[in-house]
Structures are given as structure tokens and as C-alpha cells.
Design a protein around this motif. Structure first.
Motif, short mmCIF file in Angstrom:
data_model
loop_
_atom_site.label_atom_id
_atom_site.label_comp_id
_atom_site.label_asym_id
_atom_site.label_seq_id
_atom_site.Cartn_x
_atom_site.Cartn_y
_atom_site.Cartn_z
N LEU A 1 -84.79 -30.53 -44.63
CA LEU A 1 -84.97 -29.11 -44.40
C LEU A 1 -84.40 -28.78 -43.03
O LEU A 1 -84.64 -29.50 -42.07
CB LEU A 1 -86.45 -28.74 -44.47
CG LEU A 1 -87.21 -29.13 -45.75
CD1 LEU A 1 -88.66 -28.68 -45.67
CD2 LEU A 1 -86.52 -28.55 -46.98
N THR A 2 -83.62 -27.72 -42.94
CA THR A 2 -83.03 -27.36 -41.66
C THR A 2 -84.13 -27.11 -40.63
O THR A 2 -85.20 -26.60 -40.94
CB THR A 2 -82.14 -26.11 -41.78
OG1 THR A 2 -82.90 -25.06 -42.38
CG2 THR A 2 -80.91 -26.39 -42.63
N GLY A 3 -83.83 -27.46 -39.40
CA GLY A 3 -84.81 -27.33 -38.33
C GLY A 3 -85.51 -28.63 -38.01
O GLY A 3 -86.04 -28.80 -36.91
N ASP A 4 -85.52 -29.57 -38.95
CA ASP A 4 -86.10 -30.89 -38.70
C ASP A 4 -85.03 -31.76 -38.07
O ASP A 4 -84.11 -32.23 -38.74
CB ASP A 4 -86.58 -31.50 -40.01
CG ASP A 4 -87.25 -32.86 -39.81
OD1 ASP A 4 -87.32 -33.32 -38.64
OD2 ASP A 4 -87.71 -33.44 -40.81
N MET A 5 -85.13 -31.99 -36.77
CA MET A 5 -84.09 -32.72 -36.06
C MET A 5 -84.37 -34.23 -35.98
O MET A 5 -83.59 -34.96 -35.38
CB MET A 5 -83.95 -32.15 -34.63
CG MET A 5 -83.73 -30.63 -34.60
SD MET A 5 -82.33 -30.10 -35.61
CE MET A 5 -80.98 -30.66 -34.59
#
Length: 218
Positions: free
Chosen positions: A187-191
Motif C-alpha cells: 500500500l502506498t505510504g508504507d515505506m
């Protein structure tokens, strides 16, 4: 005359090693790996500039009639996509051409500039069977929830990767069909890449989409 041969274009060494674990990737830009008589593969490069420059050279020097981009992507907010989901990318936008002001991103364009893949009706059956989405190509990932919400809303996109938009434009300018398939790894935002479903999602893409595609062509 352009030969009827397909290039499977893999962006990164990490993705390549899942798809072709026994094949060195280092020289595939010069000598693409021959999967069979109708399919080659190359590790083309990460990001808009390297991927597009190398893809242009490959199409021009090797005369490929079709390109299939294969790799991972992140799911944008509100997409409803889960990790491990496989998708066909029918449209792409460049997602970070603009400027930041007061911690907000603003596009230079009043509305999204959309680039389209070749009609899915012309795609191999294993690609046609996938759900179609719109993606954005970006140069940098971000953990900013505000930026991710903007990307999803303004561009009407469901996924984020780094190569498709320019590749769509180049391939069609050069007269080659182009398709893009992605496995949702995160999921985008999970770095924290340790939490990404990278290996299993790529193995699923290989098993369910890529192998049936080139095996069907034998």
C-alpha cells in the motif's frame, strides 16, 4: 520490417531475480534473454528516464512489435486493491510533474494528461483476464498521506509505479503494441519494504500471467 516478437520489459534487478532466478540480468540490454522463439526479456531499468531510454533503444535496434511491462506497484488510497492483487494497467499519468507549496503538491496541468496502453482486446488472454486500472508514474515515493490522497483523487488512479506513462508514449510512437501488468506489493505510504509482499506477488504474476502468455505462444 518489424518482426513479430514480444519483449517482456522488467524494470528492476529485484523483479528480474524473481522471474528469472537463474539468468544474469546484467547484459540483457545488449543481448535480451530469449524465452522462446516469440518472446525475449530484458531488465530495462528503474524509473522514467532509464526505462524509457533503454526501451527506446531496444525497440529500435531489436525491432520488437510488442512490449509487456511486468513488475510491482503500490496501491493508492481508496483503490480497494490488496497486496497480491494482479492488474492490467490500461492508462497511465505522470504523477509528479508540478510543485510543492505549503506542504501541498500542485500539478502543472489543470487536468490529468493520460497515456493509454494498446487496446486490451489485442492483449494475450492471461493479460486480458486481469482487472484494468489507471496508474501513475512517479520519480519518488512518498509517505505523505496528503500527497497520496491528491494523487489518487486528481489523477483518478488506483496504483503507483515508476515507468509506464513514458513507455506507453514511446512504444506507440515507434509503432509497437504495449501492455503493462503489475502485482500489488504494498500500500502506498508504507515505506518499510520489509512489510511489502514483493516475492509472493511477483511469483503470482509469473505463474498466472507471464508463463501462460509465453507458453501459449509456443
Amino acid at each position: 520490417m518489424r518482426k513479430q516478437k514480444t519483449l517482456v520489459a522488467v524494470p528492476s534487478p529485484q523483479e528480474w531475480k524473481i522471474f528469472f532466478p537463474k539468468i544474469p540480468y546484467g547484459q540483457t540490454l545488449v543481448r535480451p534473454y530469449s524465452i522462446n522463439a516469440l518472446f525475449d526479456a530484458a531488465c530495462v531499468g528503474i524509473g522514467i528516464v532509464d526505462f524509457t531510454a533503454n526501451l527506446t533503444e531496444l525497440i529500435c535496434t531489436k525491432s520488437y512489435s510488442r512490449v509487456v511491462i511486468a513488475g510491482v506497484a503500490g496501491a493508492l488510497p481508496h483503490s480497494g486493491l490488496e497486496t497480491g492483487t494482479l492488474v492490467r494497467v490500461d492508462e497511465e499519468c505522470v504523477g509528479d510533474v508540478g510543485y510543492w507549496n505549503d506542504n501541498e503538491f500542485h500539478s502543472f496541468f489543470k487536468k490529468p494528461k493520460v497515456f493509454s496502453a494498446t487496446s486490451s482486446k489485442l492483449s494475450p488472454p492471461s493479460i486480458l483476464a486481469l482487472p484494468g486500472v489507471r496508474g501513475i508514474s512517479v520519480n519518488t515515493l512518498t509517505a505523505s498521506r496528503r500527497a497520496l490522497e491528491y494523487r489518487a483523487e486528481f489523477f483518478g488512479a488506483q496504483i503507483e509505479a515508476m515507468e509506464g506513462a513514458a513507455a506507453f508514449r514511446i512504444a506507440q510512437t515507434l509503432g509497437a503494441q504495449i501492455f503493462e501488468v503489475r502485482a500489488i506489493s504494498n500500500l502506498t505510504g508504507d515505506m518499510d519494504s520489509n512489510r511489502w509482499n514483493l516475492k509472493e506477488s511477483l511469483r503470482s504474476l509469473l505463474k498466472k500471467v507471464l508463463i501462460p502468455m509465453w507458453e501459449c505462444a509456443k
